[in-house]
Design a protein around this motif. Structure first.
Motif, PDB file in Angstrom:
ATOM      1  N   THR A  23       0.839  -1.205   0.000  1.00 53.25           N
ATOM      2  CA  THR A  23       0.000   0.000   0.000  1.00 53.25           C
ATOM      3  C   THR A  23       0.875   1.258   0.000  1.00 53.25           C
ATOM      4  O   THR A  23       0.629   2.208  -0.744  1.00 53.25           O
ATOM      5  N   ALA A  24       1.924   1.228   0.833  1.00 50.00           N
ATOM      6  CA  ALA A  24       2.833   2.383   0.902  1.00 50.00           C
ATOM      7  C   ALA A  24       3.455   2.652  -0.458  1.00 50.00           C
ATOM      8  O   ALA A  24       3.578   3.802  -0.895  1.00 50.00           O
ATOM      9  N   LEU A 145      -6.850   1.756  15.220  1.00 53.09           N
ATOM     10  CA  LEU A 145      -5.537   1.103  15.297  1.00 53.09           C
ATOM     11  C   LEU A 145      -4.859   1.047  13.930  1.00 53.09           C
ATOM     12  O   LEU A 145      -3.686   1.393  13.787  1.00 53.09           O
ATOM     13  N   SER A 146      -5.620   0.595  12.915  1.00 52.14           N
ATOM     14  CA  SER A 146      -4.977   0.404  11.604  1.00 52.14           C
ATOM     15  C   SER A 146      -4.465   1.741  11.072  1.00 52.14           C
ATOM     16  O   SER A 146      -3.341   1.822  10.567  1.00 52.14           O
ATOM     17  N   SER A 147      -5.266   2.808  11.213  1.00 55.89           N
ATOM     18  CA  SER A 147      -4.872   4.069  10.575  1.00 55.89           C
ATOM     19  C   SER A 147      -3.605   4.635  11.213  1.00 55.89           C
ATOM     20  O   SER A 147      -2.716   5.139  10.513  1.00 55.89           O
ATOM     21  N   ILE A 150      -0.606   2.387  10.209  1.00 54.89           N
ATOM     22  CA  ILE A 150      -0.254   2.551   8.787  1.00 54.89           C
ATOM     23  C   ILE A 150       0.428   3.904   8.565  1.00 54.89           C
ATOM     24  O   ILE A 150       1.379   4.008   7.783  1.00 54.89           O
ATOM     25  N   THR A 151      -0.009   4.928   9.285  1.00 49.92           N
ATOM     26  CA  THR A 151       0.659   6.236   9.152  1.00 49.92           C
ATOM     27  C   THR A 151       2.132   6.090   9.527  1.00 49.92           C
ATOM     28  O   THR A 151       3.028   6.596   8.825  1.00 49.92           O
ATOM     29  N   HIS A 163      -1.146  11.382  10.671  1.00 45.88           N
ATOM     30  CA  HIS A 163      -2.401  10.748  11.052  1.00 45.88           C
ATOM     31  C   HIS A 163      -3.464  11.797  11.350  1.00 45.88           C
ATOM     32  O   HIS A 163      -3.199  12.771  12.054  1.00 45.88           O
ATOM     33  N   VAL A 164      -4.668  11.577  10.802  1.00 47.63           N
ATOM     34  CA  VAL A 164      -5.800  12.455  11.119  1.00 47.63           C
ATOM     35  C   VAL A 164      -6.880  11.553  11.712  1.00 47.63           C
ATOM     36  O   VAL A 164      -7.214  10.520  11.124  1.00 47.63           O
TER      37      VAL A 164
END
Ligand code: ADP
Ligand code: ASP
Ligand code: MG
Length: 487
Positions: A23-24, A145-147, A150-151, A163-164
């Motif tokens: 994804t990155a 958690l995931s967001s 992943i940030t 992260h927002v």
């Protein structure tokens, strides 16, 4: 040129460290092209289901089993974080993660989140009543958690990620479990919380699916709702494109899990995609299209495991297609309600009274067919049905039967074509049809069957209508090369 692009990655696109790193790379590819992404992510695959089952288990008073579920989730998130750090750091790669400050810091905030979650589950086990509000709070942990994880992974991969908290942007009403977004408030919040990051060249990353009321109470947009978040964000920031990254090559002519010869649809209209989503094609959340349609933002459905594939483009106008249909959707777990009221014959206001009952119970109706004395309706099978039937029985005789499925065939070309219905019903002549509808939308032909017959009906219809696909619309090249839907 509008360089803003909303990129939404579903659960399978962030299911483990390898998927997150892919994804990155996809996001970095967009940045390298001069685009400015806003990233929306789902919870890691299956996490939402597990959180819901932890909540249900705790509400039954089984505290230990509920906490065992969150313990497994805690380990999975911690392990993924360790692997993600290993990908960017020599120390962690040497298995020295205890000493790696990045891993320690990530594990610390994850533990704090999981401790908070466990606290809620303990309380729930004591109280024994799971309200929709508490359910939303519990299930929101998946995307929270995931967001954040992943940030951090994106930043380690060299992206200028920030992260927002989606709950500060996606303002909704208080209908927990399926909250309605408040467009004007969302637009304002996005200007406050996201636009400044974009102006600084950062890549904002937020969780899908979750929001909060004006008062700050956590809500969710309904299952599959991360697509909806992506569209709300896209609409709110006036993005140039919305990309829905998933685990198949795009919108296919049928669910490839049911119909292995399904073809990729290269281009489809907003209207067709919305019908498909509403009538069961899980690849898109039904409400996704609306914010995009309002602002005419093209939506793309793409495969995160096959990023080179050009996916499906959803646009305002459908190009000409020589085949009558674009895709076949099936929606399962439906119930048919037959409402018979001879005494109401010819009395006006009858349908209104019936629909008021469904409205009172907030139960959407999918399909309706009426005769002089009876009305048949199809609704999602749900726990409210006995109460709805009890209310309806004050007006009429009511019978209902579950385990039904709705098959929905969608295509702009149904308009004005003779003989299509005959071909459809000839193809499914061995199947017991319960309700038929064509006309509400000129681009959809639908009928109800027994749930057990649904997959076979989809396969037969697919064989009949997609044997000679229009190469301008469908990816016939993939068939020639023997490429599947997920590669
Ligand atoms: P995500 O987690 O990325 O949101 P979903 O599981 O919600 O992914 O949606 C993708 C799945 O939708 C596919 O794996 C596929 O099985 C299913 N699906 C159903 N109908 C269709 C269709 N017409 N085209 C593509 N996929 C479909
Ligand atoms: N995680 C949520 C779900 O599984 C939302 C989403 O993935 O779209 O329903
Ligand atoms: Mg989905």
């Amino acid at each position: 040129m509008n360089r803003l692009v909303v990129m939404k990655f579903g659960g399978t696109s962030v299911e483990d460290a390898a998927a997150i790193l892919r994804t990155a790379q996809i996001v970095a590819g967009r940045v390298a092209k001069g685009l400015q992404p806003v990233v929306v992510v789902s919870a890691m695959a299956k996490v939402t289901d597990l959180l819901l089952s932890a909540a249900a288990t705790a509400a039954k008073g089984d505290r230990a089993s509920a906490l065992a579920i969150t313990e497994r989730l805690r380990i999975r998130h911690r392990d993924t974080a360790t692997q993600l750090t290993a990908a960017g750091s020599r120390d962690a790669a040497l298995g020295n993660d205890g000493a790696n400050p990045a891993v320690v810091a990530t594990h610390a905030w994850m533990d704090a989140e999981f401790d908070g979650l466990d606290e809620v589950l303990r309380g729930l086990a004591v109280v024994g009543e799971l309200t929709p509000r508490i359910s939303d709070m519990i299930v929101s942990y998946g995307e929270r958690l995931s967001s954040r994880m992943i940030t951090e992974a994106f930043a380690r991969c060299g992206l200028n990620a920030v992260h927002v908290d989606a709950r500060q942007c996606i303002v909704t009403d208080a209908q927990y479990g399926k909250a309605i977004p408040q467009d004007a408030a969302i637009e304002r919040r996005l200007k406050e919380k996201v636009a400044p990051h974009l102006a600084e060249g950062r890549v904002p990353v937020m969780g899908g699916f979750i929001g909060s009321t004006e008062q700050g109470v956590t809500t969710t947009l309904g299952r599959g709702g991360s697509d909806f978040t992506a569209a709300l964000v896209g609409g709110g920031i006036d993005a140039g494109a919305i990309e829905i990254w998933t685990d198949v090559n795009g919108i296919m002519t049928a669910d490839p899990r049911v119909c292995p010869d399904a073809l990729r649809v290269k281009i489809i209209s907003f209207e067709e995609a919305a019908e498909l989503a509403y009538f069961g094609a899980k690849v898109l959340h039904p409400a996704t299209i609306l914010p995009a349609v309002k602002k005419n933002i093209p939506v793309f459905v793409l495969n995160s495991k096959n990023a080179e594939n050009s996916g499906t483009r959803i646009t305002a106008m459908a190009p000409h297609c020589s085949s009558p249909f674009k895709s076949i959707a099936a929606k399962k777990r439906l119930t048919i309600m037959d409402i018979v009221a001879s005494r109401m014959l010819l009395s006006h206001g009858y349908l209104r009274e019936i629909f008021e009952v469904f409205d009172k119970h907030r139960c959407p109706v999918d399909m309706v067919s009426t005769s002089e004395v009876s009305v048949s309706l199809s609704v999602d099978s749900n726990e409210k049905l006995p109460a709805i039937a009890a209310d309806l029985s004050k007006l009429a005789d009511v019978k209902y039967e579950g385990r039904k499925a709705l098959i929905c065939m969608v295509g702009e070309n149904i308009r004005g074509q003779n003989g299509i219905a005959a071909r459809v019903f000839q193809t499914v002549r061995h199947v017991n049809l319960r309700m038929i509808s064509q006309g509400a939308s000129e681009i959809n032909m639908s009928f109800m069957v027994e749930e057990d017959d649904a997959d076979e009906a989809v396969r037969s219809l697919h064989a009949e209508f997609f044997s000679d696909p229009d190469p301008a619309i469908f990816d016939v090249e993939a068939v020639r090369l023997g490429i599947g839907s997920r590669e």
